[in-house]
Design a protein around this motif. Structure first.
Motif, mmCIF file in Angstrom:
data_model
loop_
_atom_site.group_PDB
_atom_site.id
_atom_site.type_symbol
_atom_site.label_atom_id
_atom_site.label_comp_id
_atom_site.label_asym_id
_atom_site.label_seq_id
_atom_site.Cartn_x
_atom_site.Cartn_y
_atom_site.Cartn_z
ATOM 1 N N THR A 113 0.844 -1.199 0.000
ATOM 2 C CA THR A 113 0.000 0.000 0.000
ATOM 3 C C THR A 113 0.879 1.249 0.000
ATOM 4 O OG1 THR A 113 -0.068 0.383 2.399
ATOM 5 C CG2 THR A 113 -1.584 -1.296 1.501
ATOM 6 N N PRO A 114 0.288 2.407 -0.212
ATOM 7 C CA PRO A 114 1.073 3.649 -0.121
ATOM 8 C C PRO A 114 1.696 3.867 1.263
ATOM 9 C CG PRO A 114 -0.979 4.052 -1.279
ATOM 10 C CD PRO A 114 -1.062 2.648 -0.726
ATOM 11 N N ARG A 115 1.160 3.222 2.304
ATOM 12 C CA ARG A 115 1.703 3.357 3.661
ATOM 13 C C ARG A 115 2.787 2.323 3.963
ATOM 14 N NH1 ARG A 115 -0.807 6.689 7.487
ATOM 15 N NH2 ARG A 115 1.299 6.564 8.316
ATOM 16 N N THR A 116 3.033 1.392 3.031
ATOM 17 C CA THR A 116 4.058 0.369 3.252
ATOM 18 C C THR A 116 5.423 1.021 3.125
ATOM 19 O OG1 THR A 116 2.604 -1.331 2.316
ATOM 20 C CG2 THR A 116 4.944 -1.890 2.568
ATOM 21 N N ARG A 117 6.120 1.131 4.246
ATOM 22 C CA ARG A 117 7.450 1.762 4.274
ATOM 23 C C ARG A 117 8.569 0.773 4.038
ATOM 24 N NH1 ARG A 117 8.593 5.790 7.763
ATOM 25 N NH2 ARG A 117 10.509 5.942 6.586
ATOM 26 N N MET A 174 9.559 -7.797 -7.428
ATOM 27 C CA MET A 174 9.196 -7.167 -6.164
ATOM 28 C C MET A 174 9.947 -5.853 -5.979
ATOM 29 S SD MET A 174 9.119 -10.572 -3.785
ATOM 30 C CE MET A 174 8.698 -9.709 -2.290
ATOM 31 N N ALA A 175 11.218 -5.820 -6.366
ATOM 32 C CA ALA A 175 12.008 -4.593 -6.265
ATOM 33 C C ALA A 175 11.400 -3.497 -7.129
ATOM 34 C CB ALA A 175 13.458 -4.860 -6.677
ATOM 35 N N ARG A 176 10.964 -3.866 -8.337
ATOM 36 C CA ARG A 176 10.326 -2.877 -9.217
ATOM 37 C C ARG A 176 9.066 -2.314 -8.556
ATOM 38 N NH1 ARG A 176 6.132 -2.481 -12.006
ATOM 39 N NH2 ARG A 176 5.528 -4.666 -11.833
ATOM 40 N N GLN A 177 8.237 -3.199 -7.985
ATOM 41 C CA GLN A 177 7.002 -2.747 -7.350
ATOM 42 C C GLN A 177 7.300 -1.857 -6.139
ATOM 43 O OE1 GLN A 177 5.494 -6.803 -6.965
ATOM 44 N NE2 GLN A 177 3.696 -6.213 -8.172
ATOM 45 N N CYS A 178 8.290 -2.234 -5.353
ATOM 46 C CA CYS A 178 8.664 -1.421 -4.190
ATOM 47 C C CYS A 178 9.194 -0.054 -4.632
ATOM 48 C CB CYS A 178 9.694 -2.140 -3.327
ATOM 49 S SG CYS A 178 9.004 -3.526 -2.381
ATOM 50 N N ARG A 179 10.029 -0.045 -5.655
ATOM 51 C CA ARG A 179 10.592 1.219 -6.150
ATOM 52 C C ARG A 179 9.461 2.148 -6.606
ATOM 53 N NH1 ARG A 179 14.593 -0.989 -8.339
ATOM 54 N NH2 ARG A 179 13.531 -1.672 -10.207
ATOM 55 N N ASN A 231 6.474 2.159 -5.586
ATOM 56 C CA ASN A 231 5.663 2.521 -4.420
ATOM 57 C C ASN A 231 6.418 3.407 -3.426
ATOM 58 O OD1 ASN A 231 2.996 1.964 -3.197
ATOM 59 N ND2 ASN A 231 4.196 1.063 -1.536
ATOM 60 N N GLY A 232 7.735 3.586 -3.643
ATOM 61 C CA GLY A 232 8.543 4.355 -2.709
ATOM 62 C C GLY A 232 8.826 3.600 -1.425
ATOM 63 N N THR A 233 8.873 2.283 -1.510
ATOM 64 C CA THR A 233 9.040 1.410 -0.348
ATOM 65 C C THR A 233 10.470 0.889 -0.276
ATOM 66 O OG1 THR A 233 6.727 0.727 -0.484
ATOM 67 C CG2 THR A 233 8.207 -0.717 0.734
ATOM 68 N N VAL A 234 11.049 0.884 0.909
ATOM 69 C CA VAL A 234 12.365 0.302 1.126
ATOM 70 C C VAL A 234 12.216 -1.212 1.029
ATOM 71 C CG1 VAL A 234 14.256 -0.014 2.774
ATOM 72 C CG2 VAL A 234 13.100 2.211 2.600
ATOM 73 N N PHE A 235 13.128 -1.848 0.290
ATOM 74 C CA PHE A 235 13.057 -3.285 0.059
ATOM 75 C C PHE A 235 14.293 -3.939 0.646
ATOM 76 C CE2 PHE A 235 12.991 -6.795 -3.391
ATOM 77 C CZ PHE A 235 12.191 -7.609 -2.614
ATOM 78 N N TYR A 236 14.101 -4.717 1.719
ATOM 79 C CA TYR A 236 15.186 -5.430 2.387
ATOM 80 C C TYR A 236 15.146 -6.885 1.939
ATOM 81 C CZ TYR A 236 17.741 -7.880 6.058
ATOM 82 O OH TYR A 236 18.609 -8.682 6.739
ATOM 83 N N ILE A 237 16.260 -7.351 1.376
ATOM 84 C CA ILE A 237 16.360 -8.734 0.920
ATOM 85 C C ILE A 237 17.441 -9.433 1.738
ATOM 86 C CG2 ILE A 237 16.790 -10.255 -1.035
ATOM 87 C CD1 ILE A 237 16.292 -7.788 -2.842
ATOM 88 N N ASP A 238 17.070 -10.512 2.397
ATOM 89 C CA ASP A 238 18.029 -11.325 3.143
ATOM 90 C C ASP A 238 18.465 -12.454 2.218
ATOM 91 O OD1 ASP A 238 19.318 -13.197 4.750
ATOM 92 O OD2 ASP A 238 17.982 -12.881 6.446
ATOM 93 N N GLY A 239 19.719 -12.415 1.802
ATOM 94 C CA GLY A 239 20.232 -13.413 0.871
ATOM 95 C C GLY A 239 21.034 -14.514 1.513
ATOM 96 N N THR A 240 20.992 -14.629 2.844
ATOM 97 C CA THR A 240 21.861 -15.609 3.500
ATOM 98 C C THR A 240 21.538 -17.044 3.109
ATOM 99 O OG1 THR A 240 20.454 -15.634 5.482
ATOM 100 C CG2 THR A 240 22.356 -14.164 5.506
ATOM 101 N N GLN A 241 20.306 -17.324 2.732
ATOM 102 C CA GLN A 241 19.949 -18.686 2.354
ATOM 103 C C GLN A 241 20.410 -19.036 0.944
ATOM 104 O OE1 GLN A 241 18.659 -20.810 4.520
ATOM 105 N NE2 GLN A 241 18.318 -19.285 6.094
ATOM 106 N N SER A 242 20.771 -18.042 0.150
ATOM 107 C CA SER A 242 21.059 -18.325 -1.260
ATOM 108 C C SER A 242 22.371 -17.732 -1.776
ATOM 109 C CB SER A 242 19.913 -17.797 -2.119
ATOM 110 O OG SER A 242 19.787 -16.398 -1.935
ATOM 111 N N MET A 243 23.059 -16.939 -0.965
ATOM 112 C CA MET A 243 24.303 -16.322 -1.429
ATOM 113 C C MET A 243 25.295 -17.406 -1.826
ATOM 114 S SD MET A 243 25.668 -13.500 -2.228
ATOM 115 C CE MET A 243 24.509 -12.354 -1.553
ATOM 116 N N GLY A 244 25.829 -17.277 -3.004
ATOM 117 C CA GLY A 244 26.762 -18.259 -3.523
ATOM 118 C C GLY A 244 26.075 -19.333 -4.353
ATOM 119 N N ALA A 245 24.764 -19.439 -4.235
ATOM 120 C CA ALA A 245 24.028 -20.432 -5.017
ATOM 121 C C ALA A 245 23.264 -19.797 -6.169
ATOM 122 C CB ALA A 245 23.061 -21.197 -4.122
#
Length: 190
Positions: A139-143, A163-168, A170-184
């Motif tokens: 939503t517009p309130r999703t920070r 998802m990054a495109r949609q967040c951008r 919407n003006g939303t900060v997008f935090y991605i945790d890559g620890t499960q897939s980094m290197g793969a």
């Protein structure tokens, strides 16, 4: 072409006898990383840390190398002790207002879910939804949106580019945790 079986055999000898799936917590260290750490520690011992300012140069070289790996700029790369520390810094660095929203997925890594109660004290709504409801829940309130590239419990591979495109948009900060897939997985942050 890279012979990944040879890399695995040379850099991760323990994997000759084990199937190892806990890379997000206690990942196997490649031999070359252990060797680099040994060289650094030996340098510290030999020079009594008198060259500590050059350690920043070393960190900048590593930052540039990581940036090339993920198609980014060195200035975009930051080092944290772990993903929890990075997320804590991000969440505490935002100016929250009552009515703001945070969005994450069902079955997301627990570190993402811990913030719900703390942010509720600031009047922030914490939305936990199935992936299939992501677009309608933004939503517009999703920070802030917090997701893992690969869900640790379900294996969901999140479509982070979309998802990054949609967040951008919407003006939303997008935090991605890559620890499960980094290197793969290959990442392209360009």
């Amino acid at each position: 072409m890279t012979d990944w079986a040879q890399v695995r055999d040379q850099e991760f000898p323990a994997l000759r006898h084990w199937t190892y799936l806990n890379t997000a917590t206690y990942g196997q260290m490649p031999r070359r990383a252990v060797s680099a750490m040994d060289r650094h520690n030996q340098r510290r011992e030999d020079l009594a840390c008198s060259d500590y300012l050059s350690w920043f140069d070393d960190a900048d070289e590593i930052r540039a190398s990581i940036a090339r790996l993920v198609h980014s700029e060195a200035g975009d790369i930051a080092f944290f002790q772990n993903a929890s520390s990075a997320l804590s810094t991000l969440v505490n660095g935002l100016e929250w207002k009552p009515g703001d929203r945070v969005l994450t997925f069902d079955d997301e890594f627990p570190n993402h879910l811990y913030w719900g109660a703390q942010l509720a004290t600031r009047g922030v709504h914490f939305d936990i939804v199935p992936y299939t409801r992501f677009a309608e829940s933004l939503t517009p309130r999703t920070r802030l949106v917090m997701v893992s590239t690969v869900n640790y419990s379900t294996g969901l591979l999140a479509p982070v580019q979309e998802m990054a495109r949609q967040c951008r948009e919407n003006g939303t900060v997008f935090y991605i945790d890559g620890t499960q897939s980094m290197g793969a997985l290959e990442f392209d942050f360009a």
